[in-house]
Design a protein around this motif. Structure first.
Motif: not given
Length: 708
Positions: A530-534
């Motif tokens: 998963q990738s975080p929302v910047r």
């Protein structure tokens, strides 16, 4: 046209290519500088998701190259991106307001952007109040409009904004821009149009704006009472609290007063409030040092003051007449804000202040707190739930203050603790305050209590609500104790039967180990992260979905988080049979999903094995075994997983399933032990409370004949 570069309809549902393309040819609205845009900005300009932008970069050789940023977050030339999007849209509608926003950024130097947005806010106030005048005026040529528009904008703003500053950037060759803004306002409304521009500006300048969350703002507005006419927020920020009071009274407020240290924020807030049918006066400057409303008395003050500001002006304000309840200590600026609020209240007026919990019990502030209690200024302290104010590690509190109308000391102070109520905390707090105000006896164990003033005025003057609340009643009946004891005994008997049986392997056995990277190459499994929302980036994940976190996997619990509070970028749905591993843990952990549905959270690796080739429990068992410790990197007291280096034995699927069943029973055995331990802890506390409260008494132990 490639399917990936097709864009959807614009926000207002109409094609806007004419407006979008006009920016390249209108000499009066010429782009002055080429700003940089992120992938999130490009997605908004094209009205697509972030994934589409990634596809464009991979699949189109003519897509612009980055001109800045980093490898993981590149930045692109706005001019090049606009040209590319226009060349690939084939006449499809593009979102007009996103193109307008980027044109605003490019049209002025960065330091003038706030003034331009504020001036457009004033122009939108004029459109909102004098729409017919603009309809007639806009038919004239640009020169004629430019000659009279500034005066008409100022005249329209004079009543709602009380002497607004003259526009700084409004005309100066921007009539085509104003016509575009007016066209958007005709579709979306003036308030929504300015709200969009203001939101985009604050996204770009996050340090300039902090908004009190809506549930807390609504509660503070309700606590102000039903009908305040004059309301002040001396640290108004984006105006959330003032707007909440205005909405709560349904327009009954006669005048909203606000002050903020940041001039740009103050101007934007003035236009924002004026566009929501309020009469406002918002000034810039430090309220403690340069009070814009000195001598003004109001019905209510709402404030979320800056915390821990050690440079609040202690030296120059030592003899300030506002310190009626004592000189605020140098390290306690919050007590300066409390007295500033009280100085602006008429007798009987109410102030609601959001405060850090440490203000309630610091030794340095006990003299001021004692005076606030003795003189009847502090009427209630309300603890909010942890998390109700984002990005704070402690549960904040609300202080209810009142300008005393007489010199008597009230008999009671209300203490309310809603720290364990994530849902409905506002209603609990408001109801307790309403009963207290009505003179009713307030004493709900664990929640609220009207505390005698004499009990608060001890050596510490500790205003922490939990200190004064009786613990909530518990069921300590013998039947409950016996029932809990029987459940623990039954569970322990069941646990003993869950441990899997094993047999000798007839000597050491070298299993053929294969790295996960090789299994991945063979297509036997896939790996997902998963990738975080910047900040400023859109997420592909809808709001309200459950999220499986790394903590859930370590603890073996059900998903505990939701979106958007847990900001994840991709909608990776966990399926039954997926194997999940925390990227950092104190010991190797792997967990097989029994049910699908949650979204994959951050700091987790998701392995999706092909069930015809790999048994999930077999995979999880070996990944959590000590045989793979050599593939983990120690980070302090934790281990960091390099998942591609982890190894599995390559066994026939039938033998895998035999191992997998043993690992599955071990996992069930572990989960049952955890449940038994938790129930045992509850039983220990329950029996201890029952004995100490007198609900149960020890019974003589039965002894066997051998013991006799």
């Amino acid at each position: 046209m490639d399917r990936d570069v097709q864009v959807t309809a614009a926000d207002n549902g109409e094609p806007v290519d004419k407006d979008v393309r006009a920016t390249a040819t209108d000499t009066e609205d010429q782009v002055d500088r080429d700003v940089q845009v992120t992938a999130a900005d490009i997605a908004r300009l094209g009205d697509v998701g972030r994934a589409a932008v990634s596809n464009w970069r991979r699949r189109h050789d003519d897509f612009p190259q980055p001109v800045g940023g980093t490898a993981t977050s590149p930045a692109f030339s706005l001019g090049e991106i606009k040209e590319w999007l226009l060349g690939h849209s084939e006449g499809r509608a593009l979102p007009a307001r996103e193109w307008l926003w980027q044109d605003l950024r490019a049209g002025v130097p960065e330091e003038d952007l706030a003034d331009l947005i504020a001036d457009l806010g004033a122009f939108l106030v004029y459109l909102d109040r004098e729409g017919d005048d603009w309809a007639a005026l806009s038919a004239a040529d640009d020169a004629a409009v430019a000659a009279v528009l500034p005066e008409r904008v100022l005249a329209a703003c004079a009543a709602p904004m009380r002497n607004p500053p003259p526009p700084k950037c409004l005309i100066r060759g921007r009539l085509p821009l104003l016509r575009r803004v007016a066209a958007l306002a005709a579709e979306d409304g003036a308030g929504k149009t300015f709200g969009f521009l203001r939101e985009r500006y604050f996204e770009l300048h996050t340090k300039r704006m902090y908004a009190t969350p809506e549930p807390v703002a609504r509660l503070m507005a309700e606590l102000c009472g039903p009908s305040p006419e004059l309301v002040l927020d001396p640290a108004c920020g984006s105006g959330t609290l003032l707007k909440a009071v205005r909405d709560r009274t349904d327009g009954g407020v006669r005048l909203l007063l606000g002050q903020d240290a940041d001039e740009a924020t103050a101007r934007l807030t003035a236009a924002h409030l004026a566009l929501h049918a309020a009469t406002v006066r918002v000034s810039s400057g430090d309220s403690l040092r340069q009070d814009a409303f000195s001598g003004t008395l109001v019905d209510a003050v709402v404030c979320n003051p800056p915390f821990n500001d050690r440079a609040w002006g202690y030296e120059e304000l030592t003899a300030d007449p506002r310190w009626e309840y004592g000189l605020p200590p140098r390290m306690e600026p919050e007590l300066a804000w409390v007295q500033h609020a009280l100085s602006h209240l008429r007798p009987g007026g109410t102030a609601v202040m959001l405060m850090p919990p440490a203000v309630a019990n610091r030794r340095s502030g006990r003299r001021v707190r004692a005076q606030l209690i003795r003189r009847g200024a502090l009427r209630a302290v309300i603890t909010l739930p942890l998390g109700s104010i984002p990005n704070t590690a402690v549960a904040l509190t609300l202080w209810m203050l009142r300008r005393p109308a007489d010199s008597g000391t009230p008999g009671h102070v209300l203490m309310v603790d809603t720290s364990d109520r994530q849902e409905g905390f506002a209603r609990v707090a408001a109801d307790a305050w309403e009963r207290f105000e009505a003179g009713a006896d307030v004493d709900e164990p664990g929640v609220s209590r009207a505390v005698p003033t004499i009990d608060v005025l001890d050596d510490d003057i500790d205003l922490t609500p939990a200190r004064y609340l009786a613990p909530p009643p518990a069921d300590l009946s013998p039947e409950r104790v016996t029932g809990q004891r029987d459940r623990v005994a039954d569970l322990l008997r069941l646990v003993a039967e869950l441990a899997p049986t094993v047999e000798s392997s007839r000597g050491p056995k070298d299993l053929p180990m294969v790295p996960l990277a090789e299994l991945l190459r063979r297509g036997m499994l896939t790996i997902h992260h998963q990738s975080p929302v910047r900040p400023g980036e859109p997420s592909e994940v809808p709001d309200g979905l459950t999220v499986l976190t790394a903590e859930d996997v370590v603890d073996g619990t059900s998903p505990t988080a939701t979106t958007p509070g847990t900001a994840v970028q991709h909608e990776i749905i966990v399926r039954p049979g997926d194997v999940l591993l925390p990227n950092v843990a104190r010991r190797p952990v792997a967990w097989v999903a029994g049910e699908g549905g949650p979204v994959l959270g951050l700091r987790l690796s998701l392995l999706r094995p092909d069930p015809a080739l790999l048994d999930p429990h077999f995979v999880a068992g070996f990944l959590s075994g000590s045989v793979n410790l050599r593939n983990y990197t120690t980070v302090g007291s934790r281990a960091q997983v390099d998942i591609r280096r982890a190894e599995l034995p390559l066994l026939p699927i039938e033998e895998q399933r035999l191992y997998g069943e043993a690992f599955r029973r071990l996992a069930e055995f572990q989960a049952s032990l955890r449940r038994a331990a938790a129930l045992g802890e509850d039983l220990i506390q329950l029996i201890s409370d029952g004995l100490t409260h007198g609900a149960v008494r020890p019974s003589p132990e039965k002894r066997t004949k051998e013991e006799s």
